[in-house]
Every structure is written in C-alpha cells, then in structure tokens.
Design a protein around this motif. Structure first.
Motif, short mmCIF file in Angstrom:
data_model
loop_
_atom_site.label_atom_id
_atom_site.label_comp_id
_atom_site.label_asym_id
_atom_site.label_seq_id
_atom_site.Cartn_x
_atom_site.Cartn_y
_atom_site.Cartn_z
N GLU A 108 -49.30 -92.82 -38.99
CA GLU A 108 -50.08 -94.03 -39.17
C GLU A 108 -50.26 -94.72 -37.82
O GLU A 108 -49.40 -94.61 -36.94
CB GLU A 108 -49.37 -94.97 -40.15
N PRO A 109 -51.39 -95.41 -37.63
CA PRO A 109 -51.59 -96.13 -36.37
C PRO A 109 -50.49 -97.17 -36.16
O PRO A 109 -50.09 -97.86 -37.11
CB PRO A 109 -52.96 -96.80 -36.57
N TYR A 110 -50.01 -97.29 -34.94
CA TYR A 110 -48.94 -98.23 -34.65
C TYR A 110 -49.55 -99.57 -34.24
O TYR A 110 -49.81 -99.83 -33.06
CB TYR A 110 -48.04 -97.68 -33.54
N THR A 111 -49.78 -100.41 -35.23
CA THR A 111 -50.35 -101.74 -34.98
C THR A 111 -49.42 -102.86 -35.43
O THR A 111 -49.69 -104.03 -35.17
CB THR A 111 -51.71 -101.90 -35.70
N GLU A 112 -48.33 -102.48 -36.09
CA GLU A 112 -47.41 -103.50 -36.62
C GLU A 112 -46.77 -104.30 -35.48
O GLU A 112 -46.29 -103.76 -34.49
CB GLU A 112 -46.32 -102.83 -37.45
N LEU B 248 -59.00 -104.54 -38.45
CA LEU B 248 -58.39 -103.24 -38.68
C LEU B 248 -59.10 -102.53 -39.82
O LEU B 248 -59.71 -103.15 -40.68
CB LEU B 248 -56.90 -103.40 -39.02
N THR B 249 -59.00 -101.20 -39.84
CA THR B 249 -59.55 -100.42 -40.94
C THR B 249 -58.58 -100.47 -42.12
O THR B 249 -57.48 -101.02 -42.01
CB THR B 249 -59.76 -98.95 -40.53
N GLY B 250 -58.97 -99.86 -43.22
CA GLY B 250 -58.10 -99.82 -44.39
C GLY B 250 -56.80 -99.08 -44.15
O GLY B 250 -55.80 -99.31 -44.83
N LYS B 251 -56.78 -98.18 -43.15
CA LYS B 251 -55.58 -97.43 -42.81
C LYS B 251 -54.75 -98.11 -41.72
O LYS B 251 -53.76 -97.55 -41.25
CB LYS B 251 -55.96 -96.01 -42.36
N GLU C 41 -64.64 -109.43 -28.35
CA GLU C 41 -65.42 -108.98 -27.19
C GLU C 41 -64.59 -108.43 -26.04
O GLU C 41 -65.01 -107.49 -25.36
CB GLU C 41 -66.29 -110.13 -26.69
N ASN C 42 -63.41 -108.97 -25.79
CA ASN C 42 -62.63 -108.56 -24.62
C ASN C 42 -61.45 -107.66 -24.96
O ASN C 42 -60.57 -107.46 -24.14
CB ASN C 42 -62.10 -109.80 -23.88
N ILE C 43 -61.43 -107.11 -26.17
CA ILE C 43 -60.32 -106.25 -26.59
C ILE C 43 -60.85 -104.88 -27.00
O ILE C 43 -61.76 -104.78 -27.82
CB ILE C 43 -59.51 -106.88 -27.75
N TRP C 44 -60.27 -103.83 -26.42
CA TRP C 44 -60.63 -102.45 -26.71
C TRP C 44 -59.41 -101.70 -27.24
O TRP C 44 -58.28 -102.18 -27.17
CB TRP C 44 -61.12 -101.74 -25.44
N ALA C 45 -59.63 -100.50 -27.75
CA ALA C 45 -58.53 -99.64 -28.20
C ALA C 45 -58.92 -98.19 -28.04
O ALA C 45 -60.09 -97.81 -28.26
CB ALA C 45 -58.17 -99.93 -29.66
N VAL C 46 -57.97 -97.35 -27.63
CA VAL C 46 -58.20 -95.92 -27.49
C VAL C 46 -57.03 -95.15 -28.06
O VAL C 46 -55.93 -95.68 -28.23
CB VAL C 46 -58.39 -95.51 -26.01
N GLY C 47 -57.28 -93.88 -28.37
CA GLY C 47 -56.20 -93.01 -28.84
C GLY C 47 -55.94 -93.10 -30.32
O GLY C 47 -56.77 -93.56 -31.11
N ASP C 48 -54.75 -92.66 -30.71
CA ASP C 48 -54.39 -92.55 -32.12
C ASP C 48 -54.42 -93.87 -32.86
O ASP C 48 -54.54 -93.90 -34.09
CB ASP C 48 -53.01 -91.92 -32.27
N VAL C 49 -54.28 -94.98 -32.15
CA VAL C 49 -54.28 -96.29 -32.81
C VAL C 49 -55.65 -96.59 -33.43
O VAL C 49 -55.78 -97.46 -34.28
CB VAL C 49 -53.86 -97.40 -31.82
N THR C 50 -56.69 -95.84 -33.01
CA THR C 50 -58.03 -96.01 -33.58
C THR C 50 -58.29 -95.03 -34.72
O THR C 50 -59.29 -95.15 -35.42
CB THR C 50 -59.13 -95.84 -32.52
#
Length: 460
Positions: free
Chosen positions: A265-269, A280-283, A297-306
């Motif tokens: 699971e994406p590590y967003t906790e 966030l998505t449903g997952k 606007e100023n926040i991006w994300a890459v990798g498995d967290v997406t």
C-alpha cells in the motif's frame, strides 16, 4: 531574504526522491531531503536489491544439480545463512552510503527523521524541527499490507522481516500470489526450505499473461513448491510443532514461519497530506497528473506512493521528469506505456506490453505465437523443465503488442525486446532480425506458426 528555507523539500530518500533531489540541487536550487529510515528506500534496503542477492544465493542448488549432468562432482555442498546475511548487509550499507554521498556531492541537505506537512509549504521533521519550502515532493514509496483482522497476524512476518531472519526456516508458508510471493517461494525453496504457497485466487500473478501464470505454477511445482490455489488464511495459531495456518478450504499447514505477501500500500500515513489539502485516491495513493503534480499547486509525488507503475526504474524516471520540468525549464512527463518488468521467480519471467486477454479486449483480433521448449542448458538433465516464449500481435497492423518469456535469463532478454516494442515494431520487422545461435532468445525471432488457444477456434 528568501521567502522559504528551500526551493525544494523531498520527503523520502528512495530511488525516485534521490534522483529528483540530486538533479534539482545540481541546477543550483536549494534542496533538502528527509528520510525516516535508511537512505536508499525500499529497493536498496528491503526490496529488489537484497532480494536479488537472495535469488542468486538460492539458485546455486539448482545449478549444482545441472552441473552433475555435465560431469561435475559436487560433494557436501552446504549453505551458511548467517554468512550470507553478513555479506548482504555489507553490500546494502555500501550502496546506501553511495546514495548519501551522491546527495551531498550534489549539494542537497539530508535530514534523518520522519517528515510531515503542517501546511502546503511547511514541513516538520522529527528531532530536526520545522522547515519551509517553495516546492514539496512526496516520494515515500509503499509498504507491505497486513490484514489487521486476521487472528494470529502478530505471529506472521512480511517481506521486510524476511531479509533479517536469524535462522533459515525448515518450513515456510507464504500467503499471496503476486511477484513478491512467488519470488520468495523460489528463494526459500532453493535454500532448502519446505515451501507452501497459498493464494486465494484461481492462479498466481494476477495481471500477467494467463499462459505465463499457468506455466510458472507448473514450474514451481516441478521444483518442489506446494502451490495451494483458491484458499486463504482464516487464522494463524501457535502449535506444539510451530505455527499452524488454518485455511479457508478446511486444510491446515504447519510451518516455522508464515510470511504474508498480500500486496503493498502507498505509504501516506502520518505525512499530513490531508492537512495540506492533498487529494488521495481510494487506495490511499497521492493523486497526480501526467507531470506528477498533485491537486495542490506546489506539491508533487513520484514512485510507489502514486500507485501508477510500482517499479524502481519508473520512480527514477518520474523523479527525473519532475526535476527537468521544474528546475530546468524542460516540461517532461514520463510515458508509462510499454514498460518492461521482470519477476525473479525460479524460473524467472520477463514481460513487456499487453497480455493476450488485454490485447483481445483492446484490439479485437490478435495473432498468438507461442513456444514451449526445453532450454539447451538442461539438455543433459532428465528433468522436464520447460521455457515459454510468447508474442501477441495485432492482426490488422501486425504490430507486436506483447512479448512474454519464462525461462533462463528472461529478464535480460526482455530488456532488448522492450526497445523494439516501444518503437512500435511489427511482426515482419521482428522476423527480419537474424537469430543469435545457439541461444534461447533466438526462438523469439523464429516463431512463425500461429497458436490457436483451446476453445477459441478461428478467432485467433
């Protein structure tokens, strides 16, 4: 005075985050990156790199059997698990150190501690304090998912702990049918463990081509792995002889270790994304556009967290595309089509493009070219190991839509095939390639006879 402490703050020092931080820093930007564990992320520390070392170690038992058929006499071969762990940990430490030095050489600052957002521009890092940044990149990756509701889940391990077992188990039950589960099934089987793979679905490796899935199941069983399909754990209990896995089909399995490999699971906790307004998505993944930008606007994300394509090279390319866009003035988005992948099962898999089922859904009529053969390497042995090679071709344009290989060196083979498929190669162009003989890969360019799947008649 600068409005913010940093031009870019990256949360997560895995492959994608490090690439983005380094490139941004080299451009002259003021960059910081925070990591709560060890620098290198899942791939280097507790993922593909140490796992590949385990695959190498476990393959020798099969190589020894093959060697005997070639006249080699190998007496009293044994495996030293503690020695392997020591050497593996040394190499992981070396690689992690390289990541740290590369960041420092680029001019990026490294903060050790968990970072969380207080708002869209403010980050709080454990034991470090608050910092502000113009741009923020989330690159925290993913982590194993554990079913909290499973009775006895506290007795189980995940892939994270599998890299640090103090003793090699004599018996292990692995729950799951994804690439991590089948890779560890091959690893522990090759190291001499009694392995039982339990998967709730009708076949392993959901999302892969069906011929690949069934073929690998057969090959795993030939090597001694017990594969139980259509069943899942209902409980794990401690028994007199070890752990007892109670299954939904009414059966029980006793083992020394139960490893749950039921997905990641994406590590967003605990990152404070909700506080900053990040959607966030449903997952639970960070929702991003093609340039990896979130709804803020100023926040991006890459990798498995997406949760797009969860592969290390993809995270690296996404991180690079972000830096090219934001710090070099070259708008770049990574193309997620035709990305090759490998499963380091035993035998391994290489795959790029569409499965047969997906190709039929998207394009209607397709031609299938398929071969099953005994690899030349095993010509002297009396086993019945087989390799599989498969091409999926669109009928109308003759474009090759998918290439799938199961057998020795499949991951090495698929890398070159991926170049051709990415360029839109057609079957006549593919056939015009002269074979390299004698190799297994030559079978790919000598496939001429169309394969008609049972039950499809002339649809193929």
């Amino acid at each position: 005075m600068a409005k913010y402490d940093y031009d870019l703050f990256v949360i997560g020092a895995g492959s994608g985050g490090v690439r983005a931080a380094r490139l941004a820093a080299v451009s002259g930007a003021k960059v910081a990156i925070a990591e709560e564990h060890r620098v290198g992320g899942t791939c280097v520390i507790r993922g593909c790199v140490p796992k590949k070392f385990m695959v190498y170690a476990s393959e020798f038992s099969h190589h020894f059997k093959t060697a005997k058929s070639y006249g080699w006499s190998i007496e009293k071969a044994s495996f030293d698990w503690p020695h392997f762990l020591e050497e593996k940990d040394k190499e992981i430490a070396r690689l992690s150190g390289i990541y740290v030095r590369n960041l420092q050489n680029a001019g990026a600052e490294l903060a050790h501690g968990k970072a969380k957002l207080l708002d869209a521009h403010t980050i709080d890092i454990d034991k470090v304090g608050r910092r502000t940044a113009d741009r923020i990149l989330i690159a925290t990756g993913g982590r194993p998912w554990m079913p909290a509701e499973l009775p006895g889940v506290e007795h189980c391990i995940t892939s994270n702990e599998a890299f640090h077992l103090t003793e090699l188990p004599k018996r292990i039950v692995i729950a799951g049918g994804g690439y991590i589960a089948v890779e560890f099934a091959g690893i522990f089987n090759g190291l001499g463990c009694e392995v039982t793979l339990v998967h709730r679905g009708p076949n392993i490796l959901r999302g892969f081509d069906d011929d690949v899935r069934s073929h690998l199941t057969e090959e795993l069983e030939k090597r001694g792995v017990t594969v139980i399909l259509g069943a899942s754990h209902t409980a794990v209990e401690k028994g007199a002889g070890g752990l007892v896995s109670k299954l939904s089909n009414g059966h029980e399995c006793e083992s020394d270790v139960v490893m749950l490999s039921l997905g990641r699971e994406p590590y967003t906790e605990g990152l404070g994304l909700e506080t900053a307004g990040v959607e966030l998505t449903g997952k639970g993944a960070v929702k991003v556009d093609k340039f990896s930008r979130s709804n803020v606007e100023n926040i991006w994300a890459v990798g498995d967290v997406t949760d797009r394509i969860n592969l290390t090279p993809v995270a690296i390319r996404e991180g690079q595309a972000f830096a090219e866009t934001e710090f070099y003035g070259r708008p770049t988005s990574f193309d997620h089509e035709m990305v090759a992948s490998a499963v380091f099962s035993q035998p391994p898999i290489g795959s790029v493009g569409l499965s047969e089922a997906d190709a039929r859904k998207q394009y209607g009529k397709v031609d299938i070219y398929l071969a099953r053969l005994k690899p030349m390497k095993y010509a002297f042995s009396h086993g019945d190991e087989r390799a599989l090679l498969k091409l999926v071709v669109e009928c109308e344009t003759e474009r090759v839509l998918g290439c799938h290989v199961v057998g020795p060196d499949a991951p090495e083979i698929i890398q070159m095939a991926a170049i051709a498929l990415k360029m839109g190669v057609t079957k006549p162009q593919w056939d015009a390639t002269c074979a390299v003989h004698p190799t297994m890969s030559e079978e790919l360019v000598t496939l001429r006879e169309k394969h008609v799947p049972i039950g499809l008649g002339q649809v193929a």
